[in-house]
Design a protein around this motif. Structure first.
Motif, PDB file in Angstrom:
ATOM      1  N   UNK A 195       0.833  -1.204   0.000  1.00  0.00           N
ATOM      2  CA  UNK A 195       0.000   0.000   0.000  1.00  0.00           C
ATOM      3  C   UNK A 195       0.865   1.251   0.000  1.00  0.00           C
ATOM      4  N   UNK A 196       1.969   1.229   0.737  1.00  0.00           N
ATOM      5  CA  UNK A 196       2.886   2.373   0.747  1.00  0.00           C
ATOM      6  C   UNK A 196       3.429   2.623  -0.657  1.00  0.00           C
ATOM      7  N   UNK A 197       3.830   1.567  -1.344  1.00  0.00           N
ATOM      8  CA  UNK A 197       4.349   1.733  -2.703  1.00  0.00           C
ATOM      9  C   UNK A 197       3.279   2.293  -3.643  1.00  0.00           C
ATOM     10  N   UNK A 198       2.056   1.794  -3.497  1.00  0.00           N
ATOM     11  CA  UNK A 198       0.973   2.271  -4.358  1.00  0.00           C
ATOM     12  C   UNK A 198       0.665   3.745  -4.104  1.00  0.00           C
ATOM     13  N   UNK A 199       0.563   4.114  -2.834  1.00  0.00           N
ATOM     14  CA  UNK A 199       0.262   5.512  -2.527  1.00  0.00           C
ATOM     15  C   UNK A 199       1.416   6.441  -2.912  1.00  0.00           C
TER      16      UNK A 199
END
Length: 412
Positions: A195-199
């Motif tokens: 999720x961190x990478x996506x955001x």
């Protein structure tokens, strides 16, 4: 960039968040200019430049409409170089004349009125384009800020998940939890890291879009002046009709003027002439004058008149529709703004409640009174509440942008 919400008192969480944000941002951050600064440079945007150019063109046509028709000159020779007695040029008659078209029946005034009405409508369309650009800029600015916040929240969610996973692994090593719980905790950490990478990708894309729309020379890597936290000021709408209705009224006036122009074009064209005729045989000269009138036998401009009247009826229909919709649209936009303000307040209260719940749950888990499943559920609720608060603020900006568009002004 300052966060919108409070944070649980977790030292490990703070350390991981700081590390994640530091690694995510470039070494030299270029914060975006404040929203007010970007609004001051609206004249540089292509859409505003286009609308301004169209207004200049309409004003130039209005100026051109005032010009009188050009006169024409003619030089004619008669009775020359023919058979006897007109051999040579001795018996020739030479006429020099000036002809001037006369715009009778009010044709010139109608043409000027139509061009002026079109320029007035172009001026209102220029204003509408300007406020539309301001609204789009405000929305893109807020979306970039929201994307940055969501990345920060995802980084903190990762830190909380890692802290919880460390606590679970300690219990597994002590034999107080099954190995399966440790595997689940590691799986949650990997999901949070994704999720961190996506955001982060969403944030970078939003920053790039903001830099492009605002025509910034340097890439944007952070936003320091918040627009999401700004509550819209109460605005009293103008006593006049909304801008869209004003434009429709101006277009109807222009359509009526063009009907008058086409109607007067069906009148005969009148041209006056004045000249001097020289008689070579008598070595003398005399004045000539005359007037010519076209006969509208074949072309009475009926098709153009019908087309202009049809466009006038279309303009009347647009105006009637906009008058019916304008008030309803503004009432709906105001209701959405009020609802978004209430939703933001409720979301903030929900964040405060879930943060306290997570603090208590984490203390209970460390003391062995709360299970891992309960801690996971409360942590998920905290993450969801924080993202909901960001979404509520973004919805508030969207509602203000829509209301500003209907009122014919810049948002905030």
């Amino acid at each position: 960039m300052s966060m919108l919400f409070g944070r649980p008192l977790c030292a490990v969480g703070f350390a991981v968040v700081a590390t994640a944000i530091t690694l995510a941002l470039p070494a030299r951050a270029e914060p975006a200019p404040p929203y007010e600064t970007l609004i001051e440079h609206l004249d540089r945007t292509p859409a505003t430049l286009e609308a301004e150019a169209l207004l200049d063109a309409a004003r130039a046509r209005a100026q051109q409409a005032r010009a009188l028709p050009n006169p024409s000159i003619s030089l004619e020779a008669e009775n020359a170089y023919g058979r006897s007695p007109f051999t040579g040029y001795g018996a020739a008659e030479t006429t020099f004349s000036v002809s001037q078209p006369l715009e009778l029946w009010g044709q010139r005034g109608a043409r000027i009125g139509a061009a002026r009405a079109e320029a007035d409508a172009a001026g209102l369309r220029r204003d509408q384009s300007r406020w539309a650009v301001a609204g789009r800029l405000a929305l893109i600015y807020a979306e970039a800020e929201a994307a940055s916040l969501q990345h920060e929240l995802a980084a903190e969610a990762l830190s909380l998940t890692q802290a919880d996973a460390s606590a679970v692994m300690a219990l597994v090593e002590e034999g107080r939890e099954a190995v399966l719980r440790g595997v689940q905790a590691e799986s949650e950490v990997e999901a949070a890291r994704a999720v961190v990478d996506e955001t982060r990708a969403n944030r970078d894309a939003a920053f790039a879009r903001l830099a492009a729309v605002a025509m910034l020379t340097e890439p944007v890597t952070s936003i320091e002046t918040s627009l999401l936290n700004r509550a819209p000021n109460p605005f009293t709408p103008d006593a006049r009709n909304p801008l869209a209705v004003q434009i429709a009224e101006a277009e109807l006036d222009a359509a009526g003027e063009f009907v008058n122009v086409e109607r007067l074009r069906a009148r005969p064209d009148v041209t006056a002439s004045l000249g001097v005729r020289r008689f070579e045989e008598y070595d003398t000269q005399a004045l000539t004058f005359g007037i010519s009138v076209s006969l509208p036998l074949f072309d009475r401009n009926t098709g153009a008149i019908s087309a202009a009247r049809a466009e006038q009826r279309a303009a009347e229909a647009r105006l009637a529709s906009l008058k019916l919709e304008a008030q309803a649209d503004r009432s709906a936009a105001q209701a959405r703004l009020d609802a978004s303000i209430t939703r933001t307040r409720a979301a903030d209260n929900g964040v405060a409640a879930t943060e306290e719940a997570y603090r208590l749950a984490r203390a209970g888990f460390d003391a062995g009174r709360i299970s891992q499943l309960e801690l996971r559920s409360i942590r998920a609720a905290l993450i969801a509440a924080r993202n909901t608060a960001v979404d509520a603020r973004l919805a508030r900006v969207r509602a203000e942008v829509e209301l500003a568009r209907l009122d014919g002004r810049a948002p905030f």
